[in-house]
Design an enzyme around this catalytic site. Sequence first.
Site, mmCIF file in Angstrom:
data_model
loop_
_atom_site.group_PDB
_atom_site.id
_atom_site.type_symbol
_atom_site.label_atom_id
_atom_site.label_comp_id
_atom_site.label_asym_id
_atom_site.label_seq_id
_atom_site.Cartn_x
_atom_site.Cartn_y
_atom_site.Cartn_z
ATOM 1 C CB SER A 172 68.530 -2.281 -27.236
ATOM 2 O OG SER A 172 69.453 -1.333 -27.737
ATOM 3 C CE1 TYR A 191 69.278 -0.040 -22.463
ATOM 4 C CE2 TYR A 191 70.543 -0.278 -24.479
ATOM 5 C CZ TYR A 191 69.352 -0.015 -23.840
ATOM 6 O OH TYR A 191 68.230 0.274 -24.581
#
Length: 289
Positions: A142, A155
């Site tokens: 990401s 995350y």
Amino acid sequence: MTEFLGKTVVVTGAGSGIGQALARQLAASGARLALSDIDQPGLTETVRQVRALDAQVHGDVIDVGDRNRMFAYANEIRSRFDAVHVVFNNAGTTFTGSVEESDLDDFERVLRVNFWGVVNGTKAFLPHLIASGAGHVVNVSSVFGLVGFPGQSAYTASKFAVRGFTEALRMELREQHRPVKVTCVIPGGVKTGIVRNSTAARDIDVDALVASFDKDPGVSAVSAARTILAGVRAERGRVLIGRDAWLLELAHRLLGPAYQRVVGPIGARWLDEIRTPRQAARVTLREVK
């Protein structure tokens, strides 16, 4: 790997978003598909769409964090299709909340799927990819695997780990002259349902959280999948998706740790905006003290 025609391709997290878009585009390219997701209805719909494209497909409800199941799954797919050529470790989840507000279980749940799911998928399928003579591992990190962001510590930790793991793996396989390429995918904002299917700290207004992502003008999952497949065909080590990913990578390169002085206040304001009114007031009072 220049084409997917006749290749056996594994896609985790195929029940929605990027995974579903990858499955459709791979089917249109003539790939044989092994699709999995923990979401049965979503997976069933993807399998239906892929079969409508006349692709050979097998779907399984799989928890990528279950190590024993993943290794058994890899052997099952190898037996069913005779070979495995490409693995997209795409399954992911997220959690929203500050470190102070989060429980350890929240971190463990995100890391179990996002990081250990990637490790499990890589380790389980790697022998089969090597045996194919022309394998490819594609791991989805990401933009938060490049920079940290307030409220996304779990995350961010998982995606930093995925990027580091994938880059180390790529160097190892290259130096060992293994017939397996490795690609790390770094999406910025992509219009998927990951936030709707995620969890959040108790003081987060879920409706406000979802609304904050819905107004993000991110790229579509279809566009993201198209970019990923182009990168895999070109055997790129890193594939960035979206203008925000390119800008944040550039900012990180130019500013180094100083990027935090810019991103930090932005993230703090965002967290205040998505907190419930009562909790937001409590935080404001505490900050005034």
